[in-house]
Design an enzyme around this catalytic site. Structure first.
Site, short mmCIF file in Angstrom:
data_model
loop_
_atom_site.label_atom_id
_atom_site.label_comp_id
_atom_site.label_asym_id
_atom_site.label_seq_id
_atom_site.Cartn_x
_atom_site.Cartn_y
_atom_site.Cartn_z
N GLU A 274 0.85 -1.19 0.00
CA GLU A 274 0.00 0.00 0.00
C GLU A 274 0.89 1.24 0.00
OE1 GLU A 274 -3.17 0.15 -0.41
OE2 GLU A 274 -3.89 -1.86 0.09
N VAL A 275 0.90 1.91 -1.13
CA VAL A 275 1.64 3.17 -1.30
C VAL A 275 0.67 4.33 -1.11
CG1 VAL A 275 2.76 4.60 -3.06
CG2 VAL A 275 3.44 2.22 -2.79
#
Length: 309
Positions: A274-275
């Site tokens: 998850e960026v």
């Protein structure tokens, strides 16, 4: 945190029917080109990899061929690693991180692993910058037999046809500000429930599997990625997106029960990246680099673990 403001489609407390789903679809529009921005890059990889079309989606907006990129000389005796991007099409660095991995780093791992990459599982979502497919279905809650999401079905059938058990599955995602401004309100309206937002984490984090947490694998990736970008701290409740932090930068979900992408494959090692592309501390290139580092550090961990046995 609940919100009294209702989404622009539907009535409070009532689930959507076909009329509301059609109204939602008619409100969507093409904002960028899958063919120009993604397919051309995938096709350019054909000298170094086997590029195959594993399906096609046909929607009102056009035809969307689905591609998988595999290391040449695929051998069932080698461990196989699956990398997926664009399960949520709007999460841009997931798509381009998968492609960048192929362009820059993947060949170095092909002696040890079969590399299998599906860079953009949901191309309609990519073009319209959406979490859902045209029928208001979330592909990343739809990885189960006879799925109503064609995107999910096509990927599962492709992986099954490989005839192997996956060693690892790394699914590349983003958490964005639009999760709270658009996608969670739309979900609440679709389900006829009260919208509850969470704090958007400022930084990179991982979602592991509560039934197969692979704690050392996750921590190795976090240690590597923090050399590229910042890791999201837990909020004041010790949580990220409403889930308890199990270690720095990591939460766990029940991936199979939730029908998430990493849950269908039974891989020995699995994780979802998850960026956070909306942080003032990052840019597009930094987000892509973080995705690539997550993949390569995960493969390095698996290689070292095998050698250490």
């Amino acid at each position: 945190m609940t919100s009294d403001k209702h989404y622009f489609i539907g009535k409070p407390g009532l689930q959507w029917g076909e009329v509301e789903k059609l109204a939602w679809r008619q409100a969507q529009c093409i904002k960028r080109s899958y063919h120009q921005e993604v397919v051309t890059k995938i096709e350019a990889l054909s000298l170094d990899y086997d590029v195959e079309q594993y399906g096609q989606l046909t929607y009102d907006e056009g035809h969307y061929p689905l591609y998988v990129v595999k290391s040449k000389n695929f051998c069932i005796t080698k461990p196989t690693v699956l990398v997926t991007g664009g399960v949520h099409g709007y999460e841009t660095s997931g798509v381009h991180g998968a492609i960048r991995f192929l362009e820059t780093a993947a060949k170095a791992y092909t002696q040890r692993f079969n590399i299998v990459v599906a860079p953009c599982v949901s191309p309609w979502g990519y073009e319209t910058i959406n979490r859902w497919n045209p029928f208001a279905i979330d592909p990343n809650r739809s990885f189960y037999p006879n799925s109503p999401a064609a995107e999910s079905n096509a990927l599962m059938e492709m992986v099954s046809a490989l005839g192997v058990t996956l060693m690892a599955h790394i699914d590349l995602h983003e958490t964005t500000d639009t999760d709270n401004s658009e996608f969670r309100p739309a979900l609440a309206a679709r389900e006829g429930i009260t919208n509850t937002n969470w704090n958007i984490p400022d930084g990179f984090y991982l979602v592991g599997d509560s039934e197969n947490p692979c704690d050392d694998f996750q921590s190795h990736i976090i240690d590597a990625v923090q050399g590229v970008t910042h890791i999201a701290p837990a909020d004041e409740n010790g949580k990220l997106i409403g889930a308890a932090v199990t270690q720095f930068g990591v939460i766990n979900y029940a991936t199979k029960a939730l029908s998430l992408c990493t849950g269908f494959s039974d891989a020995k090692f699995n994780t979802t990246t998850e960026v956070y592309p909306d942080s003032p501390l990052v840019d597009d290139e930094n987000c892509i680099a973080a995705q690539v580092m997550a993949v390569t550090s995960g493969l390095d961990f698996i290689s070292h673990a095998a050698v250490s046995k």
